[in-house]
Design an enzyme around this catalytic site. Structure first.
Site, PDB file in Angstrom:
ATOM      1  N   CYS A  36       0.825  -1.214   0.000  1.00  0.00           N
ATOM      2  CA  CYS A  36       0.000   0.000   0.000  1.00  0.00           C
ATOM      3  C   CYS A  36       0.855   1.258   0.000  1.00  0.00           C
ATOM      4  O   CYS A  36       0.327   2.361  -0.144  1.00  0.00           O
ATOM      5  CB  CYS A  36      -0.930   0.006   1.216  1.00  0.00           C
ATOM      6  N   CYS A  65      -2.388   6.203   5.215  1.00  0.00           N
ATOM      7  CA  CYS A  65      -3.553   5.543   5.780  1.00  0.00           C
ATOM      8  C   CYS A  65      -4.010   6.076   7.146  1.00  0.00           C
ATOM      9  O   CYS A  65      -3.246   6.150   8.097  1.00  0.00           O
ATOM     10  CB  CYS A  65      -3.240   4.069   5.879  1.00  0.00           C
ATOM     11  N   CYS A 109      -2.566  -2.603   8.733  1.00  0.00           N
ATOM     12  CA  CYS A 109      -2.304  -1.232   9.217  1.00  0.00           C
ATOM     13  C   CYS A 109      -1.804  -1.293  10.667  1.00  0.00           C
ATOM     14  O   CYS A 109      -0.858  -0.595  11.039  1.00  0.00           O
ATOM     15  CB  CYS A 109      -3.562  -0.375   9.136  1.00  0.00           C
TER      16      CYS A 109
HETATM   17 FE1  FES Z   1      -1.697   0.018   4.301  1.00  0.00          FE
HETATM   18 FE2  FES Z   1      -3.211   1.149   6.159  1.00  0.00          FE
HETATM   19  S1  FES Z   1      -3.727   0.765   4.061  1.00  0.00           S
HETATM   20  S2  FES Z   1      -1.112   0.645   6.290  1.00  0.00           S
END
Ligand code: FES
Length: 168
Positions: A36, A65, A109
């Site tokens: 991500c 995020c 996350c």
């Molecule tokens: Fe990857 Fe939150 S979407 S750390």
């Protein structure tokens, strides 16, 4: 993300705790998630309490995020007064406890926060948690932005940032 979780995250990031670099930190750890693109750095400062070395304070910087920011905010409060060993034991679901259960797509996350925390708490243990992370003396590369400016290099001779392996 369900509505209730979204509300809790929104509340947590409205006034995030302990955000920003800590120039006098004893230790710092950085992790990234290559899937991500999220990166998180955490600073830790210790103090002596009743003959024990405990966490006095912690802070973090993060890009992206909101869930990771919310968890890091909660986690930096949660670990105050704990020994490094006690904080190392905390699982992602404990770090994100106040938010309630995270959906599968958001569990990483909290794992990112756990990885950064473990990296900062155990600089010599490069295999801490699920994060292969880097920890360096607090005065080497003071901000996450600096890290990114260094090209996210894994072996630039400056800061080394390793990325979490996504197993999902
Ligand atoms: Fe990857 Fe939150 S979407 S750390």
């Amino acid at each position: 993300m369900n509505d209730e979780l979204q509300k809790k995250v929104a509340v947590a990031i409205r006034d995030p705790q302990n955000i920003g670099e800590m120039p006098d930190a004893d230790s710092v750890g950085t992790v990234g998630n290559s899937e991500c693109g999220e990166m998180l750095r955490m600073w830790v400062k210790y103090k002596e309490q009743d003959g024990e070395k405990v966490i006095d304070k912690a802070s973090f910087q993060s890009f992206g995020c909101e869930t990771a920011i919310a968890v890091a905010s909660l986690a930096t409060e949660l670990i105050k007064g704990k020994t490094a060993d006690e904080a190392m034991e905390l699982k992602p679901e404990e770090l994100s406890g106040e938010l309630g259960p995270l959906p599968p797509m958001k569990i990483h996350c909290a794992e990112l926060v756990q990885g950064a925390l473990r990296s900062a708490l155990s600089p010599e243990d490069q295999t801490a948690g699920q994060a292969e992370s880097s920890a360096e003396p607090a005065n080497l590369s003071p901000t996450l932005q600096d890290s990114l400016n260094e090209g996210q290099s894994q072996s630039s001779g400056g800061l080394k940032i390793n990325f979490l392996d996504e197993e999902k």
